[in-house]
Design a protein around this motif. Structure first.
Motif, short mmCIF file in Angstrom:
data_model
loop_
_atom_site.label_atom_id
_atom_site.label_comp_id
_atom_site.label_asym_id
_atom_site.label_seq_id
_atom_site.Cartn_x
_atom_site.Cartn_y
_atom_site.Cartn_z
N GLY A 10 0.75 -1.15 -0.25
CA GLY A 10 0.18 -0.04 -0.02
C GLY A 10 0.70 1.40 0.02
N SER A 11 0.21 2.47 0.04
CA SER A 11 0.88 3.51 0.16
C SER A 11 1.77 3.67 1.39
N ASP A 12 1.30 3.21 2.53
CA ASP A 12 2.14 3.33 3.90
C ASP A 12 2.23 2.10 4.52
N HIS A 13 2.26 0.71 3.74
CA HIS A 13 2.31 -0.44 4.44
C HIS A 13 2.84 -1.54 3.53
N ILE A 14 3.24 -2.56 4.13
CA ILE A 14 2.97 -3.75 3.45
C ILE A 14 2.72 -5.11 4.22
N GLU A 15 2.20 -5.99 3.76
CA GLU A 15 1.64 -7.31 4.64
C GLU A 15 2.24 -8.47 3.95
N LEU A 59 5.20 3.18 6.55
CA LEU A 59 6.15 3.64 5.45
C LEU A 59 5.81 4.85 4.81
N GLU A 60 6.71 5.27 4.01
CA GLU A 60 6.39 6.42 3.32
C GLU A 60 6.05 5.95 1.92
N SER A 61 5.01 6.89 1.18
CA SER A 61 4.34 6.62 -0.01
C SER A 61 5.46 6.66 -1.12
N GLU A 62 5.22 6.01 -2.20
CA GLU A 62 6.23 6.12 -3.36
C GLU A 62 7.70 6.24 -3.18
N THR A 63 8.07 5.21 -2.28
CA THR A 63 9.39 4.92 -1.74
C THR A 63 10.00 3.81 -1.94
N ASP A 64 11.23 3.47 -2.17
CA ASP A 64 11.63 2.14 -2.79
C ASP A 64 12.27 1.55 -1.21
N TYR A 65 11.87 0.40 -0.90
CA TYR A 65 12.10 -0.46 0.18
C TYR A 65 12.82 -1.63 -0.17
N VAL A 66 13.70 -2.24 0.96
CA VAL A 66 13.76 -3.61 0.84
C VAL A 66 13.48 -4.31 2.12
#
Length: 108
Positions: A10-15, A59-66
């Motif tokens: 999502g824009s501020d999360h992952i599951e 989390l921040e929207s439109e941001t690359d994460y690992v």
């Protein structure tokens, strides 16, 4: 050995869904921006069944994460493998609505 998959971004999360978990092991979820380093887990969870899911918010929207998961936190690390993802854009707000009630005029 446990494995995982990202089931929602999502824009501020992952599951994340984990399967093949060892009951009683503590799983440490490391989430970081791709241009940063993480030295401590974002979230920990002690498995009560062989399959579980975890919602990781903030989390921040439109941001690359690992994300990577240690399947034996507190013991010899058992890394489940890194996955890269990008959070989605914020959903546009509903446009403002205007309503005009009964407009009357009076003559003086």
């Amino acid at each position: 050995m446990a494995s995982y998959s990202i089931v929602e971004i999502g824009s501020d999360h992952i599951e994340i869904a984990v399967s093949g978990a060892t009951i009683g092991n503590t799983y440490a979820f490391y989430v970081r921006k791709t241009n940063e380093t993480a030295s401590s887990p974002y979230h920990t969870y002690t498995a009560r069944s062989s399959s579980f899911s975890v919602y990781l918010g903030g989390l921040e929207s439109e941001t690359d994460y690992v994300v990577n998961i240690d399947g034996n936190y507190g013991g010899s690390a058992i890394w489940l493998g890194a996955s890269y993802f990008t959070t989605t854009a914020l959903a546009p707000s509903d446009p403002p609505t205007f309503s005009i009630g009964n407009i009357t005029s009076t003559t003086v």
